[in-house]
Design a protein around this motif. Structure first.
Motif, PDB file in Angstrom:
ATOM      1  N   PRO A   1       0.998  -1.384   0.055  1.00  0.00           N
ATOM      2  CA  PRO A   1       0.049   0.005  -0.173  1.00  0.00           C
ATOM      3  C   PRO A   1       0.836   1.275  -0.098  1.00  0.00           C
ATOM      4  N   ILE A   2       1.786   1.245   0.618  1.00  0.00           N
ATOM      5  CA  ILE A   2       2.914   2.353   0.763  1.00  0.00           C
ATOM      6  C   ILE A   2       3.476   2.832  -0.674  1.00  0.00           C
ATOM      7  N   LEU A   3       3.747   1.546  -1.313  1.00  0.00           N
ATOM      8  CA  LEU A   3       4.327   1.657  -2.714  1.00  0.00           C
ATOM      9  C   LEU A   3       3.682   2.202  -3.653  1.00  0.00           C
ATOM     10  N   LEU A   4       2.119   1.912  -3.509  1.00  0.00           N
ATOM     11  CA  LEU A   4       1.261   2.324  -4.280  1.00  0.00           C
ATOM     12  C   LEU A   4       0.840   3.641  -4.052  1.00  0.00           C
ATOM     13  N   LYS A   5       0.903   4.107  -2.789  1.00  0.00           N
ATOM     14  CA  LYS A   5       0.700   5.567  -2.569  1.00  0.00           C
ATOM     15  C   LYS A   5       1.625   6.437  -3.282  1.00  0.00           C
ATOM     16  N   TYR A   6       2.881   6.190  -3.334  1.00  0.00           N
ATOM     17  CA  TYR A   6       3.956   6.888  -3.807  1.00  0.00           C
ATOM     18  C   TYR A   6       4.285   6.564  -5.294  1.00  0.00           C
ATOM     19  N   ARG A   7       3.768   5.577  -5.845  1.00  0.00           N
ATOM     20  CA  ARG A   7       3.911   5.217  -7.255  1.00  0.00           C
ATOM     21  C   ARG A   7       5.274   4.593  -7.315  1.00  0.00           C
ATOM     22  N   ILE A   8       5.912   3.966  -6.413  1.00  0.00           N
ATOM     23  CA  ILE A   8       7.195   3.357  -6.479  1.00  0.00           C
ATOM     24  C   ILE A   8       7.179   1.839  -6.545  1.00  0.00           C
ATOM     25  N   THR A   9       8.193   1.345  -7.181  1.00  0.00           N
ATOM     26  CA  THR A   9       8.106  -0.276  -7.342  1.00  0.00           C
ATOM     27  C   THR A   9       9.132  -0.813  -6.661  1.00  0.00           C
ATOM     28  N   ALA A  10       8.978  -2.127  -6.370  1.00  0.00           N
ATOM     29  CA  ALA A  10      10.285  -2.700  -5.672  1.00  0.00           C
ATOM     30  C   ALA A  10      10.266  -4.162  -5.946  1.00  0.00           C
ATOM     31  N   THR A  11      11.554  -4.823  -5.472  1.00  0.00           N
ATOM     32  CA  THR A  11      11.541  -6.356  -5.855  1.00  0.00           C
ATOM     33  C   THR A  11      11.676  -7.004  -4.632  1.00  0.00           C
ATOM     34  N   ASN A  12      10.887  -8.119  -4.620  1.00  0.00           N
ATOM     35  CA  ASN A  12      10.903  -9.080  -3.356  1.00  0.00           C
ATOM     36  C   ASN A  12      11.777 -10.344  -3.917  1.00  0.00           C
TER      37      ASN A  12
END
Length: 409
Positions: free
Chosen positions: A173-184
């Motif tokens: 939800p935080i990543l969507l809020k700031y339009r940031i992507t990440a890898t797990n």
């Protein structure tokens, strides 16, 4: 006559300015008048100390319509409602390189020092955005490393290890809020086997949903994220990197058995990620950051060309086994993390002494390559700071002994 008196007064002011800096700093200070909006300000002077020009902060306030407030050793610069206040903080910390940041579990009440709260994560991300860091995807990183692709200045790749379900419930939800992507980086066996004990892990369904919004998932091995015995006394080492002791046969694995085991594990992880998520590229984060040349060779033979350690640093195309900065610790303050990122992965930039002064723009501390000068309560900032942090332009005219500020109107 009045013109002569004005000229004499101007000369005395310039000499006085130069004298103040010469006496205080032990170096002769050249002074030039400052001009903006096409008009020379006869009572405004920039001074040169060594190879750097310094400009009074009250000039910046008048020329650009910003607010300047000094308190002790801290200088606050901030935007105002004034239409002339059009500074944009856009510092360039590095180009054509990538900082990779590493996290593990994110939970509301962290139960371990290496886990952080969603609030701490969000605060770190806000600091990165405020300091002009630009987030890229793993696909961009792969293209940059292997195929000559470009990345923006101050490029950052966010990574999370172990495939905890909190990546879906707390981080996503935080990543969507700031339009940031990440890898797990997931331990694939823990996704396949839902009966494994320990903290809940992601499901394939959750990962497929997040992939639709730019997240990516790669290997943290299939089932080699563990320590295992390497001798009859039970000495433990990361199982991906050492020949294991076979207790039933009272012997170590042979070289052939060892290589076959790690290839089987890494290959199985790649196959399952391809089957369940449609991955068509391979990336591996080594458990505990541990690897050997044999492991690297096995990776390359399996088509895994991009790998990651846990050693801090900055990533360039010349090194496919990448560095990562650990940000997932409760004791890491956001300001300290940003300083380490500015310093290209180093905790302390050895090339410069720490300044006794702090300069902030709208509450964000600026990276100071050159320390400001403060004389009798008056602050002077290096022109290079203004240029590199805000992209502002100026011209130094030695023939007329004048510095022109271009306010962008």
């Amino acid at each position: 006559m009045w013109m002569k008196r004005a000229a004499v007064a101007l000369l005395l002011l310039a000499v006085l300015c130069s004298t103040v800096f010469t006496e205080a700093d032990g170096a002769r200070a050249l002074s030039y008048r400052i001009e903006w909006e096409g008009k020379a300000r006869e009572d405004r002077f920039a001074v040169q100390i060594g190879d750097e020009w310094y400009i009074p902060t009250d000039v910046l306030a008048h020329a650009y319509g910003i607010k300047v407030q000094a308190r002790g050793n801290e200088l606050q610069l901030s935007s105002t409602a004034n239409g002339e206040s059009h500074w944009n903080y856009e510092p360039i910390h590095y180009r054509d390189e990538v900082i990779t940041v590493m996290y593990h579990n994110i939970e509301k009440n962290p139960s371990h020092m290496t886990f952080i709260s969603p609030d701490q994560l969000e605060d770190q991300l806000q600091h990165m955005l405020n300091d002009n860091f630009h987030f890229i995807t793993m696909e961009q990183y792969i293209h940059f490393m292997l195929h000559g692709g470009t990345v923006p200045p101050n490029a950052v790749l966010l990574t999370f290890d172990d495939g905890y379900e909190s990546f879906y419930t707390e981080v996503y939800p935080i990543l969507l809020k700031y339009r940031i992507t990440a890898t797990n980086f997931v331990i694939v066996s823990s996704i396949d086997n839902r009966k494994q004990i320990g903290r809940p892990k992601l499901t394939w369904e959750q990962m497929r949903e997040m992939k639709q919004h730019g997240m990516s998932f790669y290997s943290h091995t299939y089932d080699s994220h563990a320590y295992a015995s390497i001798d009859q006394r039970g000495k433990q080492r990361p199982m991906l990197t050492r020949h294991l002791y076979i207790a039933k046969e009272q012997r170590l694995e042979t070289d052939k058995e060892y290589i076959a085991r790690i290839k089987r594990d890494l290959g199985t992880a790649e196959l399952r990620l391809k089957e369940m998520l449609g991955n068509n590229q391979s990336v591996l984060a080594f458990p505990y950051g541990a690897y050997t040349q044999d492991v690297l060779k096995a990776c390359r033979e399996l088509g895994i060309h991009i790998t990651f350690m846990v050693k801090p640093g900055i990533n360039q195309r010349s090194k496919l086994n990448g560095y990562r900065i650990n940000a997932g610790n409760q004791q890491i303050h956001s300001a300290d993390l940003i300083e380490q990122m500015r310093n290209r992965g180093l905790r302390t930039k050895l090339s410069r002494a720490k300044s006794p002064y702090v300069v902030k723009w709208n509450g964000t501390a600026l990276g100071l390559e050159r320390t400001p000068i403060v004389k009798n309560g008056k602050w002077y900032l290096p022109l290079s700071l203004i240029r590199d942090s805000f992209g502002l332009h100026f011209q130094i005219d030695s023939s007329l002994q004048k510095i022109r500020l271009f306010t962008g109107k």
